[in-house]
Design an enzyme around this catalytic site. Structure first.
Site, PDB file in Angstrom:
ATOM      1  CG  HIS A 158      -2.037  -1.003   1.102  1.00 41.76           C
ATOM      2  ND1 HIS A 158      -3.309  -0.677   0.690  1.00 41.76           N
ATOM      3  CD2 HIS A 158      -2.059  -2.341   1.298  1.00 41.76           C
ATOM      4  CE1 HIS A 158      -4.068  -1.764   0.658  1.00 41.76           C
ATOM      5  NE2 HIS A 158      -3.332  -2.793   1.029  1.00 41.76           N
ATOM      6  CG  ASP A 367       0.207   9.325   0.813  1.00 38.57           C
ATOM      7  OD1 ASP A 367       0.099   8.134   1.184  1.00 38.57           O
ATOM      8  OD2 ASP A 367      -0.484  10.252   1.281  1.00 38.57           O
TER       9      ASP A 367
HETATM   10  P1  ADQ Z   1      -3.128   6.154   4.804  1.00 46.43           P
HETATM   11  O1  ADQ Z   1      -1.720   6.616   4.967  1.00 46.43           O
HETATM   12  O2  ADQ Z   1      -3.880   5.965   6.045  1.00 46.43           O
HETATM   13  O3  ADQ Z   1      -3.201   4.830   3.936  1.00 46.43           O
HETATM   14  P2  ADQ Z   1      -5.024   7.661   2.909  1.00 46.43           P
HETATM   15  O4  ADQ Z   1      -5.045   6.848   1.678  1.00 46.43           O
HETATM   16  O5  ADQ Z   1      -4.947   9.113   2.617  1.00 46.43           O
HETATM   17  O6  ADQ Z   1      -3.808   7.329   3.882  1.00 46.43           O
HETATM   18  O7  ADQ Z   1      -6.326   7.448   3.794  1.00 46.43           O
HETATM   19  C1  ADQ Z   1      -6.986   6.251   3.949  1.00 46.43           C
HETATM   20  C2  ADQ Z   1      -8.383   6.496   4.556  1.00 46.43           C
HETATM   21  O8  ADQ Z   1      -8.277   7.083   5.858  1.00 46.43           O
HETATM   22  C3  ADQ Z   1      -9.268   7.425   3.740  1.00 46.43           C
HETATM   23  O9  ADQ Z   1     -10.483   6.777   3.492  1.00 46.43           O
HETATM   24  C4  ADQ Z   1      -9.475   8.640   4.613  1.00 46.43           C
HETATM   25  O10 ADQ Z   1     -10.782   9.194   4.544  1.00 46.43           O
HETATM   26  C5  ADQ Z   1      -9.239   8.100   6.003  1.00 46.43           C
HETATM   27  N1  ADQ Z   1      -8.734   9.215   6.818  1.00 46.43           N
HETATM   28  C6  ADQ Z   1      -7.566   9.854   6.667  1.00 46.43           C
HETATM   29  N2  ADQ Z   1      -7.486  10.871   7.547  1.00 46.43           N
HETATM   30  C7  ADQ Z   1      -8.629  10.882   8.237  1.00 46.43           C
HETATM   31  C8  ADQ Z   1      -9.167  11.707   9.260  1.00 46.43           C
HETATM   32  N3  ADQ Z   1      -8.475  12.756   9.692  1.00 46.43           N
HETATM   33  N4  ADQ Z   1     -10.388  11.397   9.758  1.00 46.43           N
HETATM   34  C9  ADQ Z   1     -11.071  10.355   9.286  1.00 46.43           C
HETATM   35  N5  ADQ Z   1     -10.631   9.566   8.297  1.00 46.43           N
HETATM   36  C10 ADQ Z   1      -9.427   9.817   7.787  1.00 46.43           C
HETATM   37  C11 ADQ Z   1      -2.263   3.919   3.324  1.00 46.43           C
HETATM   38  C12 ADQ Z   1      -1.215   4.553   2.408  1.00 46.43           C
HETATM   39  C13 ADQ Z   1      -1.907   5.387   1.329  1.00 46.43           C
HETATM   40  C14 ADQ Z   1      -2.901   4.526   0.557  1.00 46.43           C
HETATM   41  C15 ADQ Z   1      -3.818   3.767   1.502  1.00 46.43           C
HETATM   42  C16 ADQ Z   1      -4.665   2.732   0.759  1.00 46.43           C
HETATM   43  O11 ADQ Z   1      -0.328   5.363   3.161  1.00 46.43           O
HETATM   44  O12 ADQ Z   1      -0.952   5.940   0.443  1.00 46.43           O
HETATM   45  O13 ADQ Z   1      -3.688   5.357  -0.272  1.00 46.43           O
HETATM   46  O14 ADQ Z   1      -3.069   3.058   2.495  1.00 46.43           O
HETATM   47  O15 ADQ Z   1      -3.881   1.860   0.012  1.00 46.43           O
END
Ligand code: ADQ
Length: 462
Positions: A158, A367
């Site tokens: 991921h 990211d």
């Molecule tokens: P994350 O680093 O957690 O994921 P991201 O893909 O931006 O980052 O977010 C995943 C989910 O978390 C989204 O559905 C988002 O809405 C939720 N989220 C983030 N911040 C939030 C907040 N403040 N409140 C509530 N919900 C929040 C990892 C990798 C990413 C990759 C994903 C999926 O780091 O690059 O996109 O996995 O593969």
């Protein structure tokens, strides 16, 4: 139909609907893939076990079986807080300055992967497809093969895969990658990460690599590396956007920002997300356009994560300091330029907040994908869409930067660049906002998390 066995660090069971929180889309998609195929989701319960042995907890609901184990405290320290989150996470996000290289935590990481393999092997049946997720479990494929599992096994990363010259700073890097070559299929979010992986295999292992098909041949085995950019759960997210909870959140945001344009950032509090750099960019914008303090309010939603790791405590302090400085210098009795909220919200509420914000600011330093960028666009009103400002270093940039259309691209390290992008977005005419939105929406809607799951499983089966 072939059963699916999903293995990830944590298992996101759909308990109360919508309670999946920060894992929302992915958890939902994997749950629905499991419902369709039948099968098992295995992982760590998130709990600490009393003793070394630890027992397995099996639960069945809606046709999906979840199997979890607790881990001893030492394993949590060494495997989870240690090697996964203090070594691999920073290194894979190009942060050598934050990477810890401890032999002991490396051993703990391997030990837990063995523990996972030991526990899950009895659950795997002859024709099952096995799908392993993320950096916590890179060596699991090898550990399963060593126990005689000859099923098709796939792995999806991921997060980014770092360039070879950074990756080789990891002691025993070769040992780690050799275990990856035990999989049948390896998925990456973007071609950049996939190419870095292939480069490593060719340069450091002398493996035979076919760039076009992504095939790596090494010591009699062959594995295919492909890109599978992850998407959001479009239908579920739109449904969330039609709820009263979402409309309420939308209204709250609009009424609290009054005549000012709301600009939003939503991230886990993590140094990879570029939050202090983002605040510097906003500070630069206010320095360059002091008269516009009354035009803009920035809302940053950032719930803390991985709070047991020191670098995460540090980033929180730094962010509070920087936000405080700007607010101290620029606030008026009736106006605070930056609202920094240290908690998470449901997807329904996020939809409403995104919808009410005319600018979405997504500026990670690095990211894997970044689903917030896609959610922001998915929540916009097609007749009056907001502007997405996106870091060129997010995996999502490969899809959302469409020939200069789509997102406004920035270098997140440059405060001037962020400041210029904010100016551009604030004054962008409706026609251009619509054109940029149109350039992004089809891929966000169609390349969703369901099609991602399907593509990966189909290729794994083939
Ligand atoms: P994350 O680093 O957690 O994921 P991201 O893909 O931006 O980052 O977010 C995943 C989910 O978390 C989204 O559905 C988002 O809405 C939720 N989220 C983030 N911040 C939030 C907040 N403040 N409140 C509530 N919900 C929040 C990892 C990798 C990413 C990759 C994903 C999926 O780091 O690059 O996109 O996995 O593969």
């Amino acid at each position: 139909m072939t059963r699916l066995v999903i293995i990830s660090n944590r298992v996101a069971v759909a308990k109360a609907r919508g309670a999946a929180g920060a894992q929302g889309g992915l958890a939902g998609a994997l749950n629905s893939a499991l419902k369709e195929h039948g099968g098992i989701w295995f992982g760590w319960s998130g709990q600490e076990s009393e003793d070394e042995a630890g027992s397995m907890n099996l639960q069945r609901s809606d046709g999906v079986t979840t199997a979890t184990i607790d881990l001893p405290g030492r394993d949590i320290d060494e495997y989870y807080n240690g090697y996964a989150n203090s070594t691999l996470w920073p290194l894979f996000h190009y942060r050598l300055d934050l990477t810890e290289y401890e032999r002991e935590t490396g051993k703990g990481y391997e030990r837990v992967n063995e523990r996972f393999a030991e526990a899950v092997v009895p659950l795997i049946e002859a024709d099952d497809l096995v799908w392993v997720h993320d950096y916590h479990l890179i060596p699991l494929g090898g550990a399963l093969r060593a126990r005689g599992v000859s099923n098709r096994i796939g792995f999806f990363l991921h997060i980014p895969w770092p360039p070879t010259r950074l990756f080789v700073s990891l002691p025993f890097h070769e040992r780690l990658v050799r275990t990856m070559l035990e999989y049948d299929l390896i998925g990456f979010q973007t071609s950049e990460w996939r190419d870095s992986f292939l480069h490593y295999c060719s340069k450091e292992l002398n493996a035979e690599v076919d760039e076009d098909s992504g095939t790596v041949r090494f010591e009699g085995r062959s594995v295919i590396a492909r890109t599978y950019p992850i998407g959001i759960d479009w239908d579920h997210f739109q449904t969330q956007g039609r709820t009263g909870e979402s409309r309420n959140a939308h209204q709250r945001l609009l009424s609290s920002s009054r005549e000012r344009t709301a600009m939003i950032g939503v991230d886990r509090l993590d140094y990879s997300k570029g939050l202090p750099e983002r605040i510097d960019g906003i500070g630069r914008f206010f320095d360059q356009h002091p008269d516009r303090v009354r035009d803009l309010v920035f809302i940053q939603i950032a719930p803390p994560s991985r709070e047991d790791v020191k670098s995460y405590q540090d980033i929180r302090l730094l962010l509070e300091q920087k936000t405080g400085q700007i607010n101290g210098a620029r606030s008026e009795v009736d106006l605070v330029p930056i609202r920094y909220v240290n908690r998470g919200y449901s997807h329904a509420e996020l939809f409403g907040f995104y919808r009410g914000s005319k600018i979405g600011l997504v500026t990670p330093l690095r990211d894997g994908m970044n689903l917030v960028a896609k959610e922001y666009v998915a929540a916009q009103d097609p007749d009056d869409p907001g502007v997405l400002i996106l870091s060129r270093f997010a995996g999502a940039a490969e899809q959302l930067n469409v020939n200069g259309q789509g997102a406004v691209m920035v270098n997140p390290y440059s405060p001037d660049d962020i400041s210029d992008a904010i100016s551009l977005a604030l004054d962008m005419p409706l026609a251009e906002r619509k054109a940029r939105y149109e350039a992004m929406i089809a891929t966000i809607r169609d390349d969703n998390v369901q099609s991602w799951t399907e593509r990966f499983c189909t290729d794994l089966k083939a």
